[in-house]
Motif scaffolding. Structure first.
Motif, mmCIF file in Angstrom:
data_model
loop_
_atom_site.group_PDB
_atom_site.id
_atom_site.type_symbol
_atom_site.label_atom_id
_atom_site.label_comp_id
_atom_site.label_asym_id
_atom_site.label_seq_id
_atom_site.Cartn_x
_atom_site.Cartn_y
_atom_site.Cartn_z
ATOM 1 N N GLU A 82 1.172 -1.551 -0.198
ATOM 2 C CA GLU A 82 0.457 0.433 0.138
ATOM 3 C C GLU A 82 1.367 1.798 0.023
ATOM 4 O OE1 GLU A 82 -3.101 0.232 -0.040
ATOM 5 O OE2 GLU A 82 -3.258 -2.220 -0.556
ATOM 6 N N LYS A 83 1.626 1.374 0.806
ATOM 7 C CA LYS A 83 2.398 2.515 1.231
ATOM 8 C C LYS A 83 4.222 2.440 -0.219
ATOM 9 C CE LYS A 83 -0.222 3.989 4.145
ATOM 10 N NZ LYS A 83 -0.392 5.546 4.301
ATOM 11 N N GLN A 84 4.318 1.259 -0.789
ATOM 12 C CA GLN A 84 5.308 1.435 -1.035
ATOM 13 C C GLN A 84 7.190 1.738 -0.048
ATOM 14 O OE1 GLN A 84 5.093 0.288 -4.566
ATOM 15 N NE2 GLN A 84 3.517 -0.644 -4.212
ATOM 16 N N GLU A 85 7.126 1.360 0.687
ATOM 17 C CA GLU A 85 8.241 1.279 1.706
ATOM 18 C C GLU A 85 8.322 0.072 1.841
ATOM 19 O OE1 GLU A 85 10.588 1.923 3.879
ATOM 20 O OE2 GLU A 85 10.036 3.028 3.355
ATOM 21 N N TYR A 86 9.738 0.169 1.688
ATOM 22 C CA TYR A 86 10.862 -1.174 1.857
ATOM 23 C C TYR A 86 11.559 -0.880 2.602
ATOM 24 C CZ TYR A 86 7.986 -1.608 -2.833
ATOM 25 O OH TYR A 86 7.676 -1.894 -3.874
ATOM 26 N N VAL A 87 12.187 -0.340 2.668
ATOM 27 C CA VAL A 87 13.350 0.075 3.092
ATOM 28 C C VAL A 87 13.291 0.087 5.218
ATOM 29 C CG1 VAL A 87 16.055 1.275 5.100
ATOM 30 C CG2 VAL A 87 15.071 1.351 2.582
ATOM 31 N N LEU A 88 12.211 0.715 5.525
ATOM 32 C CA LEU A 88 11.917 0.578 6.722
ATOM 33 C C LEU A 88 11.040 -0.798 7.432
ATOM 34 C CD1 LEU A 88 10.926 4.183 7.427
ATOM 35 C CD2 LEU A 88 13.184 3.504 8.618
ATOM 36 N N ALA A 89 10.552 -1.085 6.395
ATOM 37 C CA ALA A 89 9.744 -2.250 6.402
ATOM 38 C C ALA A 89 10.223 -3.371 6.606
ATOM 39 C CB ALA A 89 8.757 -1.962 5.190
ATOM 40 N N LYS A 90 10.942 -3.044 6.086
ATOM 41 C CA LYS A 90 12.343 -4.657 5.964
ATOM 42 C C LYS A 90 13.443 -4.345 7.256
ATOM 43 C CE LYS A 90 14.137 -8.335 4.084
ATOM 44 N NZ LYS A 90 13.319 -9.017 2.776
ATOM 45 N N GLN A 91 13.199 -3.398 7.761
ATOM 46 C CA GLN A 91 14.705 -3.607 8.804
ATOM 47 C C GLN A 91 13.136 -3.022 10.424
ATOM 48 O OE1 GLN A 91 17.120 -2.782 9.668
ATOM 49 N NE2 GLN A 91 17.999 -1.330 7.749
#
Length: 109
Positions: free
Chosen positions: A13-22
């Motif tokens: 939904e948010k196209q957030e990869y870096v923080l989500a992966k952390q």
């Protein structure tokens, strides 16, 4: 499971990869270290593994706060999952303190 679902939401939904992966890494590491602690060879090993789980839970709390403060997760989403994270930290603290006290008592006997 909630961390995995939040990761999928952030990715999709948010196209957030870096923080989500952390968050995914630290959040799933909590359970993995608790599992290792359950299979520990000694009380010292048990305390060590649960201490690592506690550190990962604190790191997860950080990533959740950052995701909230940057607007990736809403207040209600944050409050729900962050409250669970804080409870996990408290539970791990209690287990570690109790285990250390038992270990100290055993050592002094």
């Amino acid at each position: 499971m909630r961390v995995v679902k939040l990761y999928e939401y952030l990715k999709g939904e948010k196209q957030e990869y870096v923080l989500a992966k952390q968050l995914l890494r630290s959040g799933t590491s909590i359970g993995a270290n608790v599992e290792e602690g359950v299979a520990a060879q000694s009380t010292i090993d048990f305390v060590h593994k649960l201490s690592i789980a506690r550190k990962e839970a604190r790191e997860s709390s950080y990533w959740l706060r950052l995701l909230h403060d940057t607007g990736y997760i809403k207040q209600t989403q944050f409050e729900s999952i962050h409250t669970d994270c804080e409870e996990i930290i408290k539970i791990l603290n209690s287990i570690i303190i109790t285990s250390k006290a038992k270990l100290e008592k055993k050592t002094n006997s």
